[in-house]
Every structure is written in C-alpha cells, then in structure tokens.
Design an enzyme around this catalytic site. Structure first.
Site, PDB file in Angstrom:
ATOM      1  N   SER A 174       8.369 -12.942   7.052  1.00  0.00           N
ATOM      2  CA  SER A 174       9.216 -13.654   8.000  1.00  0.00           C
ATOM      3  C   SER A 174       8.868 -13.195   9.413  1.00  0.00           C
ATOM      4  O   SER A 174       8.691 -12.007   9.665  1.00  0.00           O
ATOM      5  CB  SER A 174      10.688 -13.345   7.700  1.00  0.00           C
ATOM      6  OG  SER A 174      11.502 -13.925   8.692  1.00  0.00           O
TER       7      SER A 174
ATOM      8  N   SER B 229       9.147  -8.796  12.726  1.00  0.00           N
ATOM      9  CA  SER B 229       8.707  -9.468  11.507  1.00  0.00           C
ATOM     10  C   SER B 229       9.061  -8.576  10.316  1.00  0.00           C
ATOM     11  O   SER B 229       9.459  -7.425  10.498  1.00  0.00           O
ATOM     12  CB  SER B 229       7.187  -9.680  11.580  1.00  0.00           C
ATOM     13  OG  SER B 229       6.709 -10.358  10.452  1.00  0.00           O
ATOM     14  N   LYS B 230       8.986  -9.080   9.137  1.00  0.00           N
ATOM     15  CA  LYS B 230       9.174  -8.250   7.940  1.00  0.00           C
ATOM     16  C   LYS B 230       8.589  -8.984   6.754  1.00  0.00           C
ATOM     17  O   LYS B 230       8.545 -10.224   6.737  1.00  0.00           O
ATOM     18  CB  LYS B 230      10.671  -7.991   7.690  1.00  0.00           C
ATOM     19  CG  LYS B 230      10.922  -6.781   6.818  1.00  0.00           C
ATOM     20  CD  LYS B 230      10.889  -5.496   7.627  1.00  0.00           C
ATOM     21  CE  LYS B 230      11.111  -4.273   6.773  1.00  0.00           C
ATOM     22  NZ  LYS B 230      11.261  -3.067   7.613  1.00  0.00           N
ATOM     23  N   GLY B 231       8.176  -8.223   5.763  1.00  0.00           N
ATOM     24  CA  GLY B 231       7.616  -8.846   4.565  1.00  0.00           C
ATOM     25  C   GLY B 231       8.157  -8.187   3.318  1.00  0.00           C
ATOM     26  O   GLY B 231       8.746  -7.110   3.380  1.00  0.00           O
TER      27      GLY B 231
ATOM     28  N   ASP C 294       7.138   0.108   3.966  1.00  0.00           N
ATOM     29  CA  ASP C 294       8.605   0.116   3.906  1.00  0.00           C
ATOM     30  C   ASP C 294       8.955   0.622   2.509  1.00  0.00           C
ATOM     31  O   ASP C 294       8.096   1.172   1.807  1.00  0.00           O
ATOM     32  CB  ASP C 294       9.176  -1.285   4.191  1.00  0.00           C
ATOM     33  CG  ASP C 294      10.668  -1.220   4.501  1.00  0.00           C
ATOM     34  OD1 ASP C 294      11.045  -0.773   5.585  1.00  0.00           O
ATOM     35  OD2 ASP C 294      11.479  -1.602   3.627  1.00  0.00           O
TER      36      ASP C 294
END
Ligand code: NAD
Length: 466
Positions: free
Chosen positions: A58, A103-105, A146
C-alpha cells in the site's frame, strides 16, 4: 481488535487532529486516504505442489518519494492492516523529518511454518511481482523488515531486484535492513529498540512529562514490562537493562511469560530461546497469559502487535508510562481511557521511528556508495592527536594514557549512526512535547505528534499546488 478497527483507530486520531487544525475537508481527505493498495496473488512450486500466496503493498502518501515502509510476514495480514500501517509511516516520517512518504507491505504467510529455501523462493517471487510495478524501486518505493521478516528476506529482495535491473547503479537502495555485507548499515538491526531507549532517555530529560507521569529520576531501577521479544522488544530490553539499569521484570511472549521481580537477565533469556526454541524452562516461566500486562510497573512496552490494549482492559493498566514500540498496540477508545487515568503514552509514530531513521541512513549510504566515516575517521584522529600534543606542550605534562584512545577516536559508521539516531529521537521528542505543552487544546503526546505530522504533510501538498 480486527484490522478494520485498527485502520479506524488510526483514521479517527487523524480526524481529531485535522479538526483541531481546521484543515479543509478536501485536503484532509487527500492526506488521510491511501493513494493505492496493490494486491497480488502468485503461485510458487514448493515440495512438488503449487501454493498460492497473497501479498500487499500500500502506498499511503507520495508527497515525498521514495515512499517507505516495512513488509510484514504474518498469516492474519490484510488490506486494512497494511493501509493503517502505511498511513502511520507517512505520519512517522513527517514527524521525524525523514524525507519519505509512507508505504507498507505484507505477505500473508506464517513464516515459522516454512523452511529457509521455501521462504527464499516465495520472497523472490513476491519481489518480482512488486518490482515490475515499481513497488520496489530505489527512487519510488523502498521496503524494509517488519514483523516476521528480517535481514535475510531483505538480502533476497535486494538480490532479486538487482538481477531484474543489472545495470541500475543504485539497485542496492531498493530495500533497507539488509545485512551489512549486502549493502546494509551498522546498527540497523538494533535500530528500533535503540530508538525506544533513546526516546525513553529523552522523556526523562523532559521534566514536565516526567511529572505528568508521576515519575521521577531516571530509567535506573524503573520496573519494565515488555510484550514481544522479537527484534524490537529484545533490543529495547537489552539496552534498557544493560545500559540504563532499568529492571525488566516481565517478558511476555507468544509461548510463555517470564517474570522475575529482581530483573530478568535479557542475554540469558535470548540464548535460552535460541537454544530451545522458546521460553519454556527459563527461570520465572509462566504459561502464556496477557494478565501480566497489567502487573505493577512504571513502564509498559508493547512490542509485539496491534490492538493489545482495548476499552475492555485499559482500566487494568498500572503502568505510569506506556511507550508504543509496536505499531497501534492501543486502540482509540483505550487511548481515551488511559488519558483520563493519567497514564502518559509515548505514541508509536514517535516511539518506533528508530527503524525508519536508520533505514534512511542506509538508503543514503547505498546512493553514495561509501561507508559513513570512511573519509573522516583518520583525519579526525590526526586533528585530535594534534590537540593532545598541544595540551602536553602547554602544560608540560603527559596526557593520561587511559584517556588518550577515547579522546583521539574518530567516528566509525556505527558511532555516526547512533549519533544521528539519538539526534533524530531528541529532536522529534522536543517537537512533540513542546507542542503538547504549548497548546492547551492538545491533550496528549499522540495528538501533538499527529498535529505536527499533518501540518507538515499538508504544507508539502499545498506547496506542490494540489
Ligand atoms: P518480530 O517478528 O521480530 O517480533 C515480534 C515478537 O512478538 C515475536 O517474538 C513474537 O513471538 C511476539 N509475539 C507475537 N504475538 C504475540 C503475542 N500475542 N503475545 C506476545 N508476544 C507475541 O517483529 P518486530 O520487528 O520486533 O516488530 C514488532 C512490532 O514493532 C510490530 O508492531 C512492528 O510493526 C513494529 N516495528 C518494527 C520495526 C522494525 O524495525 N522491526 C520498526 C518499526 C515498528
């Protein structure tokens, strides 16, 4: 807490701050909503069978590029969670003056169920899917580790990206959190835990906040409860106990709880978990039980996952101070209850920013292709030696041998990384705390941090002309 509630919590705090700032609705909405979220389903042949995996990336805000944020490996990850975490990344970077968007995944997987070579294949396939859409790219989108992912996964991602882009000279900057021998930076693995330590030290330097939390003194002797003994929790516990003499009385893990009122030896616990695969059998072991979160202590550090303190259990918290090492461990409603009860909360947006701060340093290192300190170290040592000689000449005395080495010492990459991280954590804290104490409409450090972040992002959008 469901992932939908997590996203709602983040958005509601945003709405409160936007209202306080009287931000026009259109601009507030533009900042709040994720710009895009990409879902990919891809097949990987493993053990003679084809398995289909789901992954997300995202992009929350591109007011600055590249956008930045970790990739989580978790079986419960979904779009709402990834969007909440991506939004937090935008706010975190703005608060800490890190020049990235958010952002992050996530990869929907239980990493503990797969062997290393399977995980490598899956990670490389996921990388191909993201890279071909520029969702991994040194100047557009730079992932990091993460929950459930670490150096190993980042090395695979970097290598796969380089294979796809063999002539790109900045290819290594496509991801951070790599091992040092693969273009990583000294001090990245420990960075988020180190940031928690620096954040707590800064809290104790701000007497207004210390009084508000009904505490005094320093970290020395303070009783600390930590939930989650992974990358962030372990390093925070280690540094706080060994360098600040805090007393880690409780470590809460998935498979058990370690309690010792005199303070747990953190290195011994880590070694025990490496040797045996868990907490069972360590001195002070108890069966898994979240009630330990609500024991007497001065400082509570949730460092595992989101939605741990909710409106159902917030009244049970006995800690004076909570520092959110994990992202989103306190729900919006719980936050209000804790605020009323006088519990001071150092918010996630600030508390776990050490990781992205040192990721920023790693990214800069990869773009410049030179280790920090390489040009300066010997020059600084020579300058310091000249000063020592001048002092000896002026006083007619010999400089004490035991001080010579430390006074002469030039900066190493690790010392520069720690210095940059310390400075970033102090500056971020000061901005947040000053705002909190200077505006009586702001009732918490969380609201102060969100207000600062939104102001900065809004300014950036307005100057871009949207
Ligand atoms: P990790 O996977 O290394 O560690 C998480 C630990 O929490 C594991 O040991 C796991 O067993 C434990 N855990 C999971 N569920 C638990 C439960 N219900 N009760 C007790 N323990 C539980 O992950 P991490 O990288 O340390 O991340 C932890 C948190 O910090 C996450 O919220 C993550 O988003 C946040 N964070 C991490 C970084 C980073 O640099 N790694 C940076 C910023 C924020």
């Amino acid at each position: 807490m469901s992932t939908k509630e997590f996203l709602k919590s983040v958005d509601t705090i945003f709405d409160d701050a936007a209202k306080l700032l009287k931000l026009p609705y259109g601009l507030a909405n533009k900042i709040k909503l994720a710009n895009s979220t990409y879902t990919v389903r891809f097949g990987v042949r493993l053990k003679g069978k084809i398995y289909t995996f789901t992954g997300y990336r995202s992009v929350h805000s591109e007011h600055m590029e590249p956008v930045k944020g970790g990739i989580r490996y978790a079986s419960y990850a979904d779009q709402d969670e990834v969007e909440a975490l991506a939004a937090l990344m935008s706010y975190k970077c703005a608060l800490m003056e890190i020049p990235f968007g958010g952002s992050k995944g996530a990869l929907v997987i239980n990493p503990y169920e797969w062997g290393e070579s399977d995980l490598e294949k899956i990670t490389r396939r996921f990388t191909q899917e993201l890279a071909k859409r520029d969702l991994i790219h040194p100047s557009q989108n730079v992932p990091a580790p993460d929950m459930g992912s670490g150096e190993k996964e980042m090395a695979w991602i970097a290598d796969e990206y380089r294979r796809l882009n063999p002539s790109e000279i900045t290819a290594r900057a496509c991801v951070t959190g790599k091992p040092v021998n693969k273009g990583g930076i000294s001090g990245r693995v420990e960075a988020t835990g180190r940031g928690v330590q620096f954040g707590l030290r800064e809290f104790f330097r701000n007497k207004n906040d210390v009084i508000l939390a009904k505490l005094d003194g320093s970290l020395e002797g303070k009783r600390v409860i930590i939930q989650g003994f992974g990358n962030v929790g372990y390093h925070a516990a280690l540094f706080l106990s060994e360098e600040d003499n805090a007393k880690i009385t409780t470590v809460i893990e998935r498979d058990g709880v370690i309690y010792n009122e005199n303070g747990i030896n953190i290195r011994d616990l880590k070694n025990h978990m490496i040797d045996t695969g868990g907490t069972l059998g360590f001195e002070g072991y108890n069966k898994p039980n979240t009630k330990f979160l609500f024991n007497d202590c001065e400082i509570l550090i949730p460092a595992a996952m989101e939605g741990v303190i909710t409106k159902e259990n917030a009244n049970l918290v006995k800690a004076n101070l909570i520092i959110e090492a994990a992202n989103g461990p306190i729900t919006y409603e719980a936050d209000k209850i804790l605020e009323q009860n006088g519990v001071v909360i150092i918010p996630d947006m600030y508390a776990n920013a050490g990781g992205v701060t040192v990721s920023y340093f790693e990214w800069v290192k990869n773009l410049t292709h030179i280790r920090f300190g390489r040009m300066q170290r010997r020059e600084v040592e020579n300058q310091n030696l000249s000063i020592i000689k001048a002092v000896e000449k002026m006083t007619g005395k010999e400089f004490p041998d035991n001080l010579k080495a430390s006074v002469m010492q030039g900066p190493t990459e690790l010392s520069l990384v720690r210095s940059g991280l310390d400075d970033t954590m102090r500056t971020g804290y000061k901005a947040m705390s000053d705002r909190f104490h200077s505006d009586n409409r702001i009732k918490s450090l969380r609201m102060a941090s969100m207000v600062i972040a939104i102001e900065r992002i809004a300014e950036s959008y307005v100057s871009l002309g949207i």
